[in-house]
Design an enzyme around this catalytic site. Structure first.
Site, short mmCIF file in Angstrom:
data_model
loop_
_atom_site.label_atom_id
_atom_site.label_comp_id
_atom_site.label_asym_id
_atom_site.label_seq_id
_atom_site.Cartn_x
_atom_site.Cartn_y
_atom_site.Cartn_z
N GLU A 165 0.98 -1.13 -0.24
CA GLU A 165 0.09 -0.08 0.06
C GLU A 165 1.20 1.36 0.11
O GLU A 165 0.93 2.40 0.70
CB GLU A 165 -1.13 -0.15 1.01
CG GLU A 165 -2.13 -0.63 0.52
CD GLU A 165 -2.94 -1.05 1.88
OE1 GLU A 165 -3.11 -0.15 2.66
OE2 GLU A 165 -4.66 -1.10 1.81
N GLU A 370 -5.32 -8.26 -0.16
CA GLU A 370 -6.02 -8.21 0.55
C GLU A 370 -7.85 -8.11 0.49
O GLU A 370 -7.65 -7.76 -0.49
CB GLU A 370 -5.84 -7.23 1.39
CG GLU A 370 -4.88 -7.36 2.63
CD GLU A 370 -4.50 -5.97 3.22
OE1 GLU A 370 -5.20 -5.71 3.57
OE2 GLU A 370 -2.55 -6.04 3.35
C1 BGP Z 1 -4.10 -2.13 4.97
C2 BGP Z 1 -3.10 -2.71 5.20
C3 BGP Z 1 -3.17 -3.85 6.63
C4 BGP Z 1 -4.68 -3.82 7.05
C5 BGP Z 1 -5.76 -3.34 6.91
C6 BGP Z 1 -7.31 -3.68 7.84
O1 BGP Z 1 -4.04 -1.12 4.18
O2 BGP Z 1 -2.77 -3.09 4.34
O3 BGP Z 1 -2.02 -3.77 7.27
O4 BGP Z 1 -4.38 -3.73 8.42
O5 BGP Z 1 -5.56 -2.17 6.01
O6 BGP Z 1 -6.99 -2.26 7.85
P1 BGP Z 1 -7.83 -1.88 9.19
O7 BGP Z 1 -6.13 -2.43 10.14
O8 BGP Z 1 -7.25 -0.35 9.63
O9 BGP Z 1 -8.39 -1.90 9.64
#
Ligand code: BGP
Length: 471
Positions: A165, A370
């Site tokens: 990201e 993801e």
């Molecule tokens: C993405 C990241 C992850 C993870 C996910 C969920 O942006 O790559 O590391 O954290 O989001 O987000 P959050 O943990 O804020 O719910």
């Protein structure tokens, strides 16, 4: 487009799930690990520190055995730069190398492909203190770190991801705890200089892997989601094009074609924020080629035309204020989408639309690194965890991914967030994403027992049927 018959997911489709080191491992001061920016940041109020997380560092064998039981074909995890190089550069920590070496071997023992993220939000604190990505030297520091990884693990790891990201690091780095900015200078100019260094570091890393490990594959891993215009008013459509360019295409145009997206370039120029580009940089960007595009998808964004009063960049509409970039776009609520318990919009059809758009632009295989739903899961007295909302979310997205495959998109795998409960970037341990429940609360570590959620058994069937059985 509707179809009478859907195409199957390709043979060898990489089903699995993802984690990242600083969110899952814990043991953040053990075995010679140096601190990263995540370890020294102030955690969001009411959320846990990152010293234990899911204790994956000590329990990875048990965790990977459970992933194997689900039938994983791949496991996407990240390597903590500071376990390998505690100070970011210099002496290699042999215990860090030994840890990841065994983690990789454990995956391979079960026939699970290790899908390795090189850098997931955890810049070494020692480098951040020196100025992090603001410095030109950061490019070579990253490449040196990559060389160590390729030397040590290149014989066993076929799939690599450069930077998780990068677009979120640039758009909302302060919220992630990664932006290291000088308040006296233009924020946008600094951010896009950092960004240029990361783009160059990524290009050099892709080239290096191809030279050092023929046959290995590497790609970028931004967070990509299509930006919709709030209405069909032409000014809203232009705003959507602006934000699509700034949020999405800048990163993929550079990774794939090696040029700056023209709309973003014009915007930076208008703001006196063009990055300093040294002779030879663009040549390197053009020479480097990813083998695939990996991306994280949670939901789409919606924007409308700016009225000049927006505050801050950002990626999500806040209820009471206009968020966006004056003269460029304003974030808007979509209005037609349901939301999760944490207020994130749910848009499976937007996933198909995003896959179609990315494939039409770049014609490279796509890996979903993801996708998932954070919720307050509960361990019942009988030892079960019922998470039908997660099954619904994943089922709907897999259906849309299958439609995208039928549309002709080349998708190589699906690795939702997350394999196991871990600490959320913004909302602590209670925001759970995993197929495997970890029996701890925000602050009470309890017994850390692993429990199979309903979604565990469901995903097991999905994988066994190569995505045919989604019931
Ligand atoms: C993405 C990241 C992850 C993870 C996910 C969920 O942006 O790559 O590391 O954290 O989001 O987000 P959050 O943990 O804020 O719910």
């Amino acid at each position: 487009m509707n179809y009478k018959t859907l195409k199957p997911f390709p043979a060898g489709f990489l089903w699995g799930a993802s984690t990242s080191a600083y969110q899952v491992e814990g043991a953040n001061r053990e075995d010679g690990k140096g601190p990263s920016v995540q370890d020294i940041k102030r955690v969001p109020p009411g959320t846990s520190e990152l010293d234990v997380c899911a204790d994956h560092y000590h329990r990875y064998r048990e965790d990977i055995a459970l992933m194997a039981e689900m039938g994983f074909k791949e496991y996407r995890f990240s390597i903590a730069w500071t376990r390998i190089l505690p100070q970011g550069t210099g002496e290699v920590n042999p215990k860090g190398v030994a840890y990841y070496s065994d983690l990789i071997d454990t995956c391979l023992k079960y026939g699970i492909e290790p899908f390795v993220t090189i850098f997931h939000f955890d810049l070494p604190a020692a480098l951040s203190e020196k100025g992090g990505w603001s410095r030109r030297e950061s490019v070579d520091e990253f490449v040196d770190y990559c060389r160590i990884l390729f030397e040590n693990f290149g014989d066993r790891v076929k799939y690599w991801l450069t930077i998780n990201e990068q677009n979120m690091l640039t758009l909302v780095g302060e919220a992630i705890g990664t932006a290291n900015l000088n308040k006296e200078e233009s924020v946008i100019k600094q951010l896009y200089q950092h960004n240029h260094h990361m783009l160059l570091a990524q290009a050099k890393a892709m080239k290096l892997l191809h030279e050092m490990v023929p046959g290995a594959k590497i790609g970028p891993a931004p967070n990509i989601s299509l930006v919709y215009p709030k209405t069909c008013k032409p000014a809203d459509v232009l705003a959507a094009q602006n934000f699509n360019a700034i949020r999405n295409w800048l990163y993929l145009d550079m990774a794939v074609w090696g040029y700056y997206n023209p709309i973003v370039w014009a915007w930076l120029e208008e703001n006196g924020a063009l990055p300093v580009i040294q002779p030879g940089d663009m040549e390197i960007m053009r020479q480097a080629r990813p083998d695939f595009i990996a991306f994280n998808y949670y939901s789409t964004s919606t924007v409308e035309a700016s009225d000049g009063t927006e505050k801050d960049g950002g990626d999500r509409a806040k209820k009471d204020e206009r968020v966006g970039v004056p003269g460029v776009y304003a974030m808007a609520r979509n209005g037609s989408l349901p939301t999760t318990q944490f207020g994130w919009e749910i848009d499976p059809e937007g996933f198909r639309a995003t896959l179609r758009e990315v494939y039409s632009r770049y014609h490279l295989p796509m890996m979903i690194t993801e996708n998932g739903l954070g919720a307050y899961d509960k361990l019942e007295a009988d030892g079960s965890v019922h998470d039908p909302y997660r099954i619904d979310y994943l089922r709907d997205h897999i259906r849309q991914m299958r439609l995208a495959v039928t549309d002709g998109c080349q998708v190589m795998g699906y690795s939702p967030w997350s394999a196991i409960d871990l600490i959320s970037t913004h909302e602590g341990m209670v925001k759970r994403y995993g197929f495997i429940f970890v029996n701890r609360d925000e602050f009470d570590l309890k017994d850390m027992k692993r429990v199979r959620k309903d979604s565990f058994y469901w995903y097991q069937k999905v994988i066994a049927s190569n995505g045919e059985d989604l019931d």
